[in-house]
Design an enzyme around this catalytic site. Sequence first.
Site, mmCIF file in Angstrom:
data_model
loop_
_atom_site.group_PDB
_atom_site.id
_atom_site.type_symbol
_atom_site.label_atom_id
_atom_site.label_comp_id
_atom_site.label_asym_id
_atom_site.label_seq_id
_atom_site.Cartn_x
_atom_site.Cartn_y
_atom_site.Cartn_z
ATOM 1 C CG HIS A 67 -0.279 0.253 2.524
ATOM 2 N ND1 HIS A 67 0.519 -0.692 3.125
ATOM 3 C CD2 HIS A 67 -0.292 1.328 3.347
ATOM 4 C CE1 HIS A 67 0.977 -0.200 4.274
ATOM 5 N NE2 HIS A 67 0.506 1.018 4.424
ATOM 6 N NE ARG A 68 1.141 5.614 2.513
ATOM 7 C CZ ARG A 68 1.381 6.450 3.528
ATOM 8 N NH1 ARG A 68 2.623 6.590 3.977
ATOM 9 N NH2 ARG A 68 0.415 7.129 4.080
ATOM 10 C CE LYS A 72 14.426 -0.320 4.649
ATOM 11 N NZ LYS A 72 15.184 -1.554 4.905
ATOM 12 C CE LYS A 96 8.911 -4.006 13.500
ATOM 13 N NZ LYS A 96 10.166 -4.782 13.378
ATOM 14 C CG ASP A 101 2.806 8.498 10.892
ATOM 15 O OD1 ASP A 101 1.986 7.810 10.263
ATOM 16 O OD2 ASP A 101 2.465 9.367 11.718
ATOM 17 C CE LYS A 108 12.555 -9.668 9.144
ATOM 18 N NZ LYS A 108 12.778 -8.423 9.892
ATOM 19 C CB SER A 364 15.883 1.457 7.616
ATOM 20 O OG SER A 364 16.804 0.460 7.960
#
Length: 470
Positions: A67-68, A72, A96, A101, A108, A364
């Site tokens: 969705h974004r 990551k 997380k 935000d 993963k 990160s």
Amino acid sequence: MLKQDKKPSFLENVNMMVNDTLNHIDIDPNIAKILKTCRSVLQVKFPIKLKGEIKIFHGWRAVHSNHRLPAKGGLRFATNVNQEEIEALASLMTFKCAVVDVPFGGAKGGLLIDPQKYDEESMEKITKKFARELIRRGYLSPARDVPAPDVGTSQREMGWILDAYKSLRPDDINHMACVTGKSVDHGGIKGRLEATGRGVCEALKEFFRHPEEVQRAGVNKELSDQNIIIQGFGNVGFNSAKALFQNGAKIIGIAEKDGGIFNDKGIDIKELEKYQLENNTILNFPTTKTIKNSADLLSYDCDILIPAALENVVSLDNADSIKAKIICEAANGPITYRADQRLREKGKVIIPDIYANAGGVTVSYFEWIRNISHIRMGRLNKRYEEHRGEAIFKAIEQISPNKLPKDMINQLVYGANEEDIISSGLEDTMRVAFQEILEMREKYNLNNYRLATYAIALKKIEKSYLELGI
């Protein structure tokens, strides 16, 4: 409903926590289905010739939500890696990022391997081959999927992955951003290595800024008054201990795989760091008692217990023996769903992983921004801040006959460098996130931090899907 005699898997534990939250808040039922589904999982099996022998390696990369973008999540090299674990960890990454935000989806990766069995040359070949498998299939790039270190990986492996990406995509001007957690010499950022542990410290510091929350936990008012036991002394456990020690907290016990150490008067973490570097172990550290079975330390009397190693270390088997009043989850999923329920019934306060463990992905994010923007943080404003401070200092000198102390002058004319900015950003992220957790708990009349934290994540992701499309 799972039978009582069957231990739920890591993924089942995560899904039960999601279900528990969905029962307390209003979420579109169609979105709820998406929240419990991993969008894609890549499994690769690739051959490598090592020392004249062909070996086959198994690896996975799971994307829970895009969705974004980019998605990551770390890359784990371990002997117990499996697809279900990777899916569970990917979902935790989604939640997380939403809690703090950070505008990333969750992913993963894992490689089934014992890194201790291979020399550096072999590990480089294996890591680069795995990276190329992911790159060619669209599971590794600055824009779509960005790995980071995890269990069994470090800055070294991230550097190898960066080199593999650059060789396959030489025309990508943003190649530095294909991984985070790199060494500073190769596009990394100061503070990333310590970020998860420092984030744990910032989470606890923010908790102790709220007297009503401290009173509810039944502990003394200040963080420096607490006796703390840490389970795990790898990157996260060590940096948690180091940051807490620097802030005056008393670490009385540390548990490692091969045993633990205990001293009710406190352990000097600076001296322990030197000792570990010289002896490659924490056991038999002077002034401490060696504990043969490190699991026993979980049940020692303390104020705060910090599980900082692997998932499911606190289960129904040992939940009743835990005496800590506060459990701060520095690891991913260290408490099973049923153990979480049992501990809360006993009045324990649990600071959940998807908040407490978020320091790593936060920094990160800062590293990724630095790589995408191609400029060091602070480069445009450091000297401006210094000159402005000098002007203020001179103005004070002109209107007052009193001389300012040298340390005050130094503070006035100091311009923030990149490390200062990263540290400030991490502190702000953890403080704001905890305040949002308290607000969400009050809004839905929730009785614990985990429900409130998951509620924040699920509501943010729901909003994204409903407004931007599925």
